[in-house]
Design a protein around this motif. Structure first.
Motif, PDB file in Angstrom:
ATOM      1  N   LYS A   1     -12.310 -12.767  18.523  1.00  0.00           N
ATOM      2  CA  LYS A   1     -11.225 -11.847  19.050  1.00  0.00           C
ATOM      3  C   LYS A   1     -12.037 -10.529  19.801  1.00  0.00           C
ATOM      4  N   VAL A   2     -13.246 -10.108  19.060  1.00  0.00           N
ATOM      5  CA  VAL A   2     -13.835  -9.230  19.748  1.00  0.00           C
ATOM      6  C   VAL A   2     -14.223  -9.415  21.201  1.00  0.00           C
ATOM      7  N   LEU A   3     -14.834 -10.723  21.190  1.00  0.00           N
ATOM      8  CA  LEU A   3     -15.214 -11.041  22.617  1.00  0.00           C
ATOM      9  C   LEU A   3     -14.075 -11.118  23.646  1.00  0.00           C
ATOM     10  N   GLN A   4     -12.969 -11.619  23.087  1.00  0.00           N
ATOM     11  CA  GLN A   4     -11.754 -11.485  24.071  1.00  0.00           C
ATOM     12  C   GLN A   4     -11.348 -10.165  24.360  1.00  0.00           C
ATOM     13  N   LEU A   5     -11.445  -9.463  23.635  1.00  0.00           N
ATOM     14  CA  LEU A   5     -11.367  -7.979  23.972  1.00  0.00           C
ATOM     15  C   LEU A   5     -12.330  -7.162  24.682  1.00  0.00           C
ATOM     16  N   GLU A   6     -13.482  -7.623  24.391  1.00  0.00           N
ATOM     17  CA  GLU A   6     -14.628  -7.195  25.144  1.00  0.00           C
ATOM     18  C   GLU A   6     -15.887  -8.205  25.355  1.00  0.00           C
ATOM     19  N   PRO A   7     -15.605  -8.899  26.331  1.00  0.00           N
ATOM     20  CA  PRO A   7     -16.777 -10.179  26.489  1.00  0.00           C
ATOM     21  C   PRO A   7     -18.194  -9.775  26.674  1.00  0.00           C
ATOM     22  N   ARG A   8     -18.458  -8.427  26.822  1.00  0.00           N
ATOM     23  CA  ARG A   8     -19.887  -7.838  26.673  1.00  0.00           C
ATOM     24  C   ARG A   8     -20.234  -7.352  25.575  1.00  0.00           C
ATOM     25  N   ASN A   9     -19.492  -7.476  24.393  1.00  0.00           N
ATOM     26  CA  ASN A   9     -19.910  -7.021  23.290  1.00  0.00           C
ATOM     27  C   ASN A   9     -20.936  -7.737  22.434  1.00  0.00           C
ATOM     28  N   THR A  10     -21.957  -7.131  22.627  1.00  0.00           N
ATOM     29  CA  THR A  10     -23.357  -7.884  22.289  1.00  0.00           C
ATOM     30  C   THR A  10     -23.514  -7.885  20.538  1.00  0.00           C
ATOM     31  N   MET A  11     -22.823  -6.821  19.810  1.00  0.00           N
ATOM     32  CA  MET A  11     -22.797  -6.923  18.507  1.00  0.00           C
ATOM     33  C   MET A  11     -22.176  -8.193  18.090  1.00  0.00           C
ATOM     34  N   ALA A  12     -21.181  -8.573  18.411  1.00  0.00           N
ATOM     35  CA  ALA A  12     -20.284  -9.589  18.119  1.00  0.00           C
ATOM     36  C   ALA A  12     -21.073 -10.800  18.451  1.00  0.00           C
ATOM     37  N   MET A  13     -21.617 -10.977  19.703  1.00  0.00           N
ATOM     38  CA  MET A  13     -22.573 -12.110  20.130  1.00  0.00           C
ATOM     39  C   MET A  13     -23.697 -12.342  19.044  1.00  0.00           C
ATOM     40  N   LYS A  14     -24.393 -11.230  18.717  1.00  0.00           N
ATOM     41  CA  LYS A  14     -25.411 -11.256  17.766  1.00  0.00           C
ATOM     42  C   LYS A  14     -24.966 -11.792  16.448  1.00  0.00           C
ATOM     43  N   ASP A  15     -23.857 -11.451  15.880  1.00  0.00           N
ATOM     44  CA  ASP A  15     -23.594 -11.860  14.664  1.00  0.00           C
ATOM     45  C   ASP A  15     -22.964 -13.306  14.876  1.00  0.00           C
ATOM     46  N   ILE A  16     -22.321 -13.726  15.852  1.00  0.00           N
ATOM     47  CA  ILE A  16     -22.041 -15.067  16.123  1.00  0.00           C
ATOM     48  C   ILE A  16     -23.295 -15.961  15.884  1.00  0.00           C
ATOM     49  N   GLY A  17     -24.384 -15.473  16.616  1.00  0.00           N
ATOM     50  CA  GLY A  17     -25.856 -16.137  16.785  1.00  0.00           C
ATOM     51  C   GLY A  17     -26.332 -16.172  15.297  1.00  0.00           C
ATOM     52  N   TYR A  18     -26.144 -15.113  14.459  1.00  0.00           N
ATOM     53  CA  TYR A  18     -26.592 -15.254  13.310  1.00  0.00           C
ATOM     54  C   TYR A  18     -25.660 -16.164  12.316  1.00  0.00           C
ATOM     55  N   ILE A  19     -24.646 -16.357  12.489  1.00  0.00           N
ATOM     56  CA  ILE A  19     -23.768 -17.257  11.567  1.00  0.00           C
ATOM     57  C   ILE A  19     -24.066 -18.620  12.008  1.00  0.00           C
ATOM     58  N   CYS A  20     -24.463 -18.929  13.083  1.00  0.00           N
ATOM     59  CA  CYS A  20     -24.902 -20.229  13.785  1.00  0.00           C
ATOM     60  C   CYS A  20     -26.162 -20.501  13.103  1.00  0.00           C
ATOM     61  N   TYR A  21     -27.105 -19.659  12.949  1.00  0.00           N
ATOM     62  CA  TYR A  21     -28.510 -19.620  12.472  1.00  0.00           C
ATOM     63  C   TYR A  21     -28.366 -19.962  10.699  1.00  0.00           C
ATOM     64  N   LYS A  22     -27.449 -19.064  10.148  1.00  0.00           N
ATOM     65  CA  LYS A  22     -27.397 -19.604   8.822  1.00  0.00           C
ATOM     66  C   LYS A  22     -26.741 -20.922   8.540  1.00  0.00           C
ATOM     67  N   LYS A  23     -25.893 -21.300   9.403  1.00  0.00           N
ATOM     68  CA  LYS A  23     -25.298 -22.687   9.533  1.00  0.00           C
ATOM     69  C   LYS A  23     -26.179 -23.861   9.817  1.00  0.00           C
ATOM     70  N   GLY A  24     -27.333 -23.429  10.262  1.00  0.00           N
ATOM     71  CA  GLY A  24     -28.309 -24.533  10.778  1.00  0.00           C
ATOM     72  C   GLY A  24     -28.158 -24.899  12.195  1.00  0.00           C
ATOM     73  N   ILE A  25     -27.208 -24.361  12.701  1.00  0.00           N
ATOM     74  CA  ILE A  25     -26.990 -24.952  14.176  1.00  0.00           C
ATOM     75  C   ILE A  25     -27.792 -24.061  14.886  1.00  0.00           C
ATOM     76  N   TYR A  26     -28.971 -24.238  15.127  1.00  0.00           N
ATOM     77  CA  TYR A  26     -30.109 -23.562  15.990  1.00  0.00           C
ATOM     78  C   TYR A  26     -29.695 -23.583  17.411  1.00  0.00           C
ATOM     79  N   GLY A  27     -29.313 -24.738  17.989  1.00  0.00           N
ATOM     80  CA  GLY A  27     -29.507 -24.470  19.507  1.00  0.00           C
ATOM     81  C   GLY A  27     -28.434 -23.530  19.977  1.00  0.00           C
ATOM     82  N   GLU A  28     -27.136 -23.392  19.491  1.00  0.00           N
ATOM     83  CA  GLU A  28     -26.101 -22.705  19.593  1.00  0.00           C
ATOM     84  C   GLU A  28     -26.582 -21.072  19.360  1.00  0.00           C
ATOM     85  N   ALA A  29     -27.107 -21.132  18.172  1.00  0.00           N
ATOM     86  CA  ALA A  29     -27.823 -19.595  17.533  1.00  0.00           C
ATOM     87  C   ALA A  29     -28.807 -19.009  18.746  1.00  0.00           C
ATOM     88  N   ILE A  30     -29.609 -20.070  19.305  1.00  0.00           N
ATOM     89  CA  ILE A  30     -30.627 -19.306  20.129  1.00  0.00           C
ATOM     90  C   ILE A  30     -29.885 -18.990  21.390  1.00  0.00           C
TER      91      ILE A  30
END
Length: 266
Positions: free
Chosen positions: A143-172
């Motif tokens: 939702k944050v990225l829908q409101l602010e497509p360049r919100n890198t704090m949200a992008m960073k945390d999505i990357g972290y979630i992917c990392y914690k779930k072992g989805i390395y490609g998407e995380a990177i």
């Protein structure tokens, strides 16, 4: 009850009907019928456009007011930026203490009153992440990225979630985008650190070391990056550099959990 405007249409139509009754042929009234049809069609088109506009406005009101509950709607109008800041500070304090469920409760309350506040959504998402509730956090960041497509704090945390779930490609992919955009120093700093963690997990130690060093260039006192830099050196059997990193962690933050971990590694 017909409006004055629509009465004119009926008057014209009655005139044409009377002409036909008096013997006028279809060809003789064709042009008048055509003009009347065009006028009526234009009015209908305008009415349809108005109807669509009313539908759009109704959806906006529902979104803002939450199924048009007047009490909730007024509540949201009453909250101020000062109130929001106060809630955010309370949420941060609870997260810092490790009281993640308390933080979630506080931030959920303010979210109901400030639905589109990206600072609230980001922090609530982070509280969910810290509590291990990744599936609850993910839609908030979207939702944050829908409101602010360049919100890198949200992008960073999505990357972290992917990392914690072992989805390395998407995380990177997400974390690299944060680094490319580089519009928030904190987001970029942690994106570099998380990239280091990913490559450390994948046993690509040279890449991990490179990202940890880049993170430390941005934040020299980021002790978690310094600790994991020591781990990467240790995995490469470069024990002197590993010891140097661990000692630096203890020096910078002697009372932290990272210092305790560093002592154990030494």
């Amino acid at each position: 009850m017909k409006s004055k405007h629509y009465s004119l249409f009926f008057e014209k139509f009655e005139e044409i009907k009377n002409k036909i009754k008096k013997g006028a042929t279809f060809d003789e009234v064709r042009e008048e019928l055509k003009e009347l049809y065009i006028e009526v069609k234009d009015e209908i088109d305008l009415l349809l456009e108005l109807l669509e506009e009313i539908k759009r406005e109704t959806l906006k009101l529902k979104s803002a007011a939450g199924t048009l509950d007047p009490y909730k709607f007024v509540q949201r109008l009453q909250i101020t930026e000062v109130d929001i800041t106060t809630f955010i500070e309370k949420g941060w304090n609870e997260i810092a203490k490790g009281n993640y469920e308390n933080a979630i409760k506080i931030l959920e309350e303010v979210k109901e009153k400030a639905l589109d506040n990206t600072k609230v959504l980001n922090l609530l998402g982070w509280a969910y992440v810290q509590a291990g509730r990744y599936d609850d956090a993910f839609p908030l960041y979207l939702k944050v990225l829908q409101l602010e497509p360049r919100n890198t704090m949200a992008m960073k945390d999505i990357g972290y979630i992917c990392y914690k779930k072992g989805i390395y490609g998407e995380a990177i992919e997400h974390l690299a985008k944060v680094v490319r955009i580089d519009n928030n120093p904190s987001a970029t700093l942690y994106a570099l650190y998380y990239l280091g963690l990913i490559y450390l997990d994948r046993e690509m130690y040279d890449d991990a070391i490179s990202f940890f060093k880049k993170a430390l260039e941005r934040g020299p006192n980021l002790v978690e990056a310094l600790y994991h830099l020591g781990i990467a050196y240790e995995k490469k059997k470069d024990y002197e550099k590993a010891k140097e990193s661990f000692r630096r962690v203890i020096e910078i933050a002697p009372d932290s959990k990272w210092a305790q971990k560093a002592k154990e590694r030494l």
